[in-house]
Scaffold this motif. Structure first.
Motif, PDB file in Angstrom:
ATOM      1  N   GLY A 480      -5.738   1.407 -11.190  1.00  0.00           N
ATOM      2  CA  GLY A 480      -5.844   0.055 -11.952  1.00  0.00           C
ATOM      3  C   GLY A 480      -5.699  -0.754 -12.211  1.00  0.00           C
ATOM      4  N   GLY A 481      -4.185  -1.293 -11.465  1.00  0.00           N
ATOM      5  CA  GLY A 481      -3.401  -2.489 -11.210  1.00  0.00           C
ATOM      6  C   GLY A 481      -2.437  -2.965 -12.439  1.00  0.00           C
ATOM      7  N   GLY A 482      -2.219  -1.904 -13.224  1.00  0.00           N
ATOM      8  CA  GLY A 482      -1.587  -1.727 -14.792  1.00  0.00           C
ATOM      9  C   GLY A 482       0.252  -1.148 -14.815  1.00  0.00           C
ATOM     10  N   LEU A 483       0.085  -0.468 -13.777  1.00  0.00           N
ATOM     11  CA  LEU A 483       1.549   0.011 -13.574  1.00  0.00           C
ATOM     12  C   LEU A 483       3.129  -0.723 -13.075  1.00  0.00           C
ATOM     13  CD1 LEU A 483       1.172   3.894 -12.283  1.00  0.00           C
ATOM     14  CD2 LEU A 483       0.968   2.576 -14.838  1.00  0.00           C
ATOM     15  N   THR A 484       4.090  -0.554 -13.885  1.00  0.00           N
ATOM     16  CA  THR A 484       5.364  -1.384 -13.095  1.00  0.00           C
ATOM     17  C   THR A 484       6.082   0.054 -12.912  1.00  0.00           C
ATOM     18  OG1 THR A 484       6.345  -1.688 -15.006  1.00  0.00           O
ATOM     19  CG2 THR A 484       4.621  -3.045 -14.163  1.00  0.00           C
ATOM     20  N   ASP A 485       7.349  -0.541 -11.681  1.00  0.00           N
ATOM     21  CA  ASP A 485       8.134   0.790 -11.902  1.00  0.00           C
ATOM     22  C   ASP A 485       8.908   1.344 -13.359  1.00  0.00           C
ATOM     23  OD1 ASP A 485       8.168  -0.195  -9.245  1.00  0.00           O
ATOM     24  OD2 ASP A 485      10.203  -1.229  -9.451  1.00  0.00           O
ATOM     25  N   ALA A 486       8.663   1.196 -14.060  1.00  0.00           N
ATOM     26  CA  ALA A 486       8.964   1.651 -15.099  1.00  0.00           C
ATOM     27  C   ALA A 486       7.926   2.935 -16.084  1.00  0.00           C
ATOM     28  CB  ALA A 486       9.140   0.601 -16.485  1.00  0.00           C
ATOM     29  N   GLY A 487       6.878   2.721 -15.619  1.00  0.00           N
ATOM     30  CA  GLY A 487       5.776   3.344 -15.429  1.00  0.00           C
ATOM     31  C   GLY A 487       5.684   4.678 -14.860  1.00  0.00           C
ATOM     32  N   VAL A 488       5.782   4.408 -13.137  1.00  0.00           N
ATOM     33  CA  VAL A 488       6.322   5.448 -12.658  1.00  0.00           C
ATOM     34  C   VAL A 488       7.314   7.056 -12.935  1.00  0.00           C
ATOM     35  CG1 VAL A 488       6.940   5.954  -9.585  1.00  0.00           C
ATOM     36  CG2 VAL A 488       5.366   4.151 -10.841  1.00  0.00           C
ATOM     37  N   LYS A 511      11.452   0.544  -6.502  1.00  0.00           N
ATOM     38  CA  LYS A 511      12.053   1.219  -7.715  1.00  0.00           C
ATOM     39  C   LYS A 511      11.500   2.564  -7.817  1.00  0.00           C
ATOM     40  CE  LYS A 511      15.371   1.611  -9.854  1.00  0.00           C
ATOM     41  NZ  LYS A 511      17.163   1.873 -10.423  1.00  0.00           N
ATOM     42  N   CYS A 512      10.491   1.983  -7.980  1.00  0.00           N
ATOM     43  CA  CYS A 512       8.913   3.596  -7.891  1.00  0.00           C
ATOM     44  C   CYS A 512       9.048   4.583  -7.245  1.00  0.00           C
ATOM     45  CB  CYS A 512       7.871   3.110  -7.995  1.00  0.00           C
ATOM     46  SG  CYS A 512       6.852   2.678  -5.853  1.00  0.00           S
ATOM     47  N   LEU A 513       9.624   4.294  -5.704  1.00  0.00           N
ATOM     48  CA  LEU A 513       9.744   5.004  -4.804  1.00  0.00           C
ATOM     49  C   LEU A 513      10.908   6.115  -5.195  1.00  0.00           C
ATOM     50  CD1 LEU A 513       8.807   3.252  -1.151  1.00  0.00           C
ATOM     51  CD2 LEU A 513       7.491   4.908  -3.005  1.00  0.00           C
ATOM     52  N   GLU A 514      11.978   5.537  -5.663  1.00  0.00           N
ATOM     53  CA  GLU A 514      13.370   6.860  -5.491  1.00  0.00           C
ATOM     54  C   GLU A 514      12.605   7.640  -7.412  1.00  0.00           C
ATOM     55  OE1 GLU A 514      17.489   5.896  -8.396  1.00  0.00           O
ATOM     56  OE2 GLU A 514      16.400   4.220  -7.678  1.00  0.00           O
ATOM     57  N   SER A 515      11.953   6.971  -8.098  1.00  0.00           N
ATOM     58  CA  SER A 515      11.291   7.546  -8.975  1.00  0.00           C
ATOM     59  C   SER A 515      10.775   8.817  -8.019  1.00  0.00           C
ATOM     60  CB  SER A 515      10.352   7.045  -9.880  1.00  0.00           C
ATOM     61  OG  SER A 515      11.099   5.776 -10.336  1.00  0.00           O
ATOM     62  N   ILE A 516       9.954   8.694  -7.400  1.00  0.00           N
ATOM     63  CA  ILE A 516       8.825   9.383  -6.229  1.00  0.00           C
ATOM     64  C   ILE A 516       9.677  10.662  -5.220  1.00  0.00           C
ATOM     65  CG2 ILE A 516       7.674   9.332  -4.677  1.00  0.00           C
ATOM     66  CD1 ILE A 516       6.394   6.861  -5.756  1.00  0.00           C
TER      67      ILE A 516
END
Length: 578
Positions: A480-488, A511-516
């Motif tokens: 939905g377009g509302g996520l940032t790296d912090a949410g991931v 940064k989100c790929l680091e969480s993934i």
């Protein structure tokens, strides 16, 4: 119901557009998706999950694959070992025409080379050398021709043949296999060369149990040649627009039929009358046929009928009272018809129903009360209907419900609280823009969820905190377009995930790929339309199970992904950009 922007309008399954190679073995046509079937004898899954310990045999086979060019022939090995080596080479796509020669006279039982690159007639001689040991062959999507099929004549014990999407096989090819009287399963999907005359060569295959001729446009009149196949239990002629009522007359003599698929044909109510004699028929797929509710009178004579697909038939409410006679039904698909709440009155007595599809029908909250007594329901499709929060109260007693689709409905966050007691729920689709973080908070009791679709929901970083309640999730979509790296970061503990779709979240960066990176069970990942760059790809290296990676409209090139694939992601077979 529904709008032009609905995601499913863009993703409507169409087998003609199916990407071959990666997914070509999966039947995704609109007519078949409702009830998936498998084709041939089961083959061993030799893949190992991350962290599992390979057996000594698997280690040996892996070493043989690495040194495969050192071996000239495997015929001295026990058959089961040769079979495992062969299957491993196919799975890893290491089999070539020269390596194939090493398997001459190995008495292999299963040759599963569907969609395998480079297969043609020149390989057929080695296949035929397996002789009477050979039981199943899958050459779907290959360049095999009529001439190549000559080699199968001596494989007299063959039980299953799959030639789906083999567009160079004609009536002459059918003649070549006409003597294989032990065949029980035969498939020629999407073949424009086979005609009604060629089908006469099938008349001698008296042990045939399953015949698949989906998307064969020239077989009208040919079904008459099947009249002697007294063991035939399954016939698929979906998407054969040439099939008419006259062909149903020919089918009426196949008294052992348990499954008949005639979707997108020209069969009318008159043709359906011929089916009344098929007393063993359990599955009937008439999606997209020009029938009316009048056909229900004939269908009521089918006492064994369990599965019925009447989607996209332009049915209206008139005459639908006859549905009440179909007491044995377990699966009913009425999606995309011109029906409303009035029809639900006639369904409330079908208490054996386990699956009901009302996708894109004019169903509202008022009609939902008629579903409250269907306590055996496990799957309910209400996508693109007028159902809202008020109607959900009638679902609270459906404690066996495992799958619920509420995409593109008018259900709001407040209504989702009425689902909190559905403890058996495993799959929930809430692809609707009015669903927010508050709605997700109302679902935290549903700890058994394995599939959660929030594609168009307005979920923010704050809402992802509630995802921690769903430890068993295997697929998750938040776009939905509302996520940032912090949410991931709140997704990183969902270690059972195999599919993750975070596309359209424009603020996501490397940064989100680091969480993934810790989600090592991932098979499919989509982070398209984000700020991902080539530099971030390093975080994907631990995802050894990844087969599909989509990074469209990112600062990543196809060459970047190919480099990652060649060094770190050996199982990656589908990626975009490509």
């Amino acid at each position: 119901m529904g709008g032009a922007c609905s995601r499913k309008r863009d993703l409507q399954d169409n087998e003609d557009d199916l990407h071959r190679g990666v997914s070509g073995r999966y039947y995704k046509s609109g007519s078949s998706k409702w009830l998936r079937t498998s084709f041939s004898r089961a083959t061993m899954d030799i893949s190992q999950g991350i962290g599992s310990c390979p057996s000594l045999m698997e280690l040996c086979i892996s070493r043989i694959r690495e040194d495969i060019k050192k071996y000239g022939n495997f015929s001295m090995l026990p058959r089961d070992i040769s079979q495992q080596i062969f299957d491993d080479l196919v799975c890893s796509q290491c089999l070539t025409d020269s390596i194939l020669e090493a398997f001459r006279d190995c008495a292999l039982q299963d040759i599963n080379l569907g969609e395998y690159p480079g297969f043609n007639d020149s390989w057929m001689d080695v296949l035929s050398s397996q002789g009477s040991s050979l039981l199943s062959v899958d050459l779907s999507g290959s360049d095999v021709t009529d001439s190549g099929l000559i080699h199968l004549k001596e494989c007299r014990n063959l039980q299953a043949l799959n030639f789906n999407y083999c567009d160079q096989i004609s009536d002459r090819g059918l003649k070549q296999i006409s003597g294989l009287s032990n065949l029980t399963t035969l498939s020629f999907r999407k073949n424009s060369l086979i005609t009604d005359q060629g089908m006469s060569y099938l008349s001698g295959l008296t042990n045939l149990v399953k015949l698949d001729l989906e998307r064969c446009p020239k077989i009208h009149g040919g079904l008459v040649h099947l009249k002697g196949l007294s063991k035939l239990e399954s016939l698929n002629v979906n998407c054969c627009n040439c099939i008419t009522d006259a062909d149903m007359k020919a089918v009426s003599g196949l008294r052992s039929l348990k499954s008949l698929q005639i979707a997108s044909s020209k069969v009318t109510d008159n043709g359906v009358t011929f089916l009344k004699a098929l007393h063993k028929l359990a599955l009937l797929n008439m999606e997209g046929c020009p029938v009316t509710a009048a056909c229900l009178e004939s269908l009521s004579a089918l006492g064994a009928l369990l599965y019925l697909n009447l989607s996209r038939c332009d049915l209206i409410n008139d005459g639908c009272d006859k549905f009440s006679k179909l007491k044995t039904l377990r699966v009913l698909n009425l999606g995309f018809n011109i029906i409303s709440d009035a029809i639900l009155v006639h369904l409330k007595g079908l208490t054996n129903l386990e699956s009901l599809n009302l996708d894109s029908c004019s169903i509202s909250d008022e009609g939902m009360i008629n579903l409250a007594g269907l306590h055996r329901l496990k799957c309910l499709e209400l996508s693109d209907t007028g159902v809202g929060s008020s109607g959900l109260r009638h679902l609270s007693g459906l404690v066996n419900l495992e799958s619920l689709n509420l995409s593109f409905t008018v259900v709001t966050d407040g209504g989702l609280r009425k689902l909190s007691g559905l403890s058996s729920l495993k799959s929930l689709n809430l692809d609707a823009s009015q669903i927010t973080d508050a709605g997700l908070a109302a679902l935290t009791n549903l700890t058994g969820l394995t599939h959660l679709d929030l594609f168009g929901a307005r979920i923010t970083d704050s809402g992802t905190n509630y995802l921690r309640s769903f430890k068993n999730l295997r697929s998750l979509e938040i776009c939905g377009g509302g996520l940032t790296d912090a949410g991931v970061k709140n997704i990183k503990d969902l270690t059972s995930l195999t599919l993750l779709n975070l596309s359209q979240n424009h603020h996501l960066a490397d940064k989100c790929l680091e969480s993934i990176s810790g989600l090592t069970q991932l098979v499919s990942l989509n982070v398209s339309n984000s700020r991902i760059t080539s530099a971030g790809l390093q975080h994907l290296k631990p995802l050894k199970n990844l087969k599909s990676l989509t990074l469209e409209s990112c600062k990543v090139t196809a060459n970047d992904i190919k480099k990652l694939q060649s060094i770190d992601l050996p199982n990656l077979v589908s990626f975009r950009p490509e």
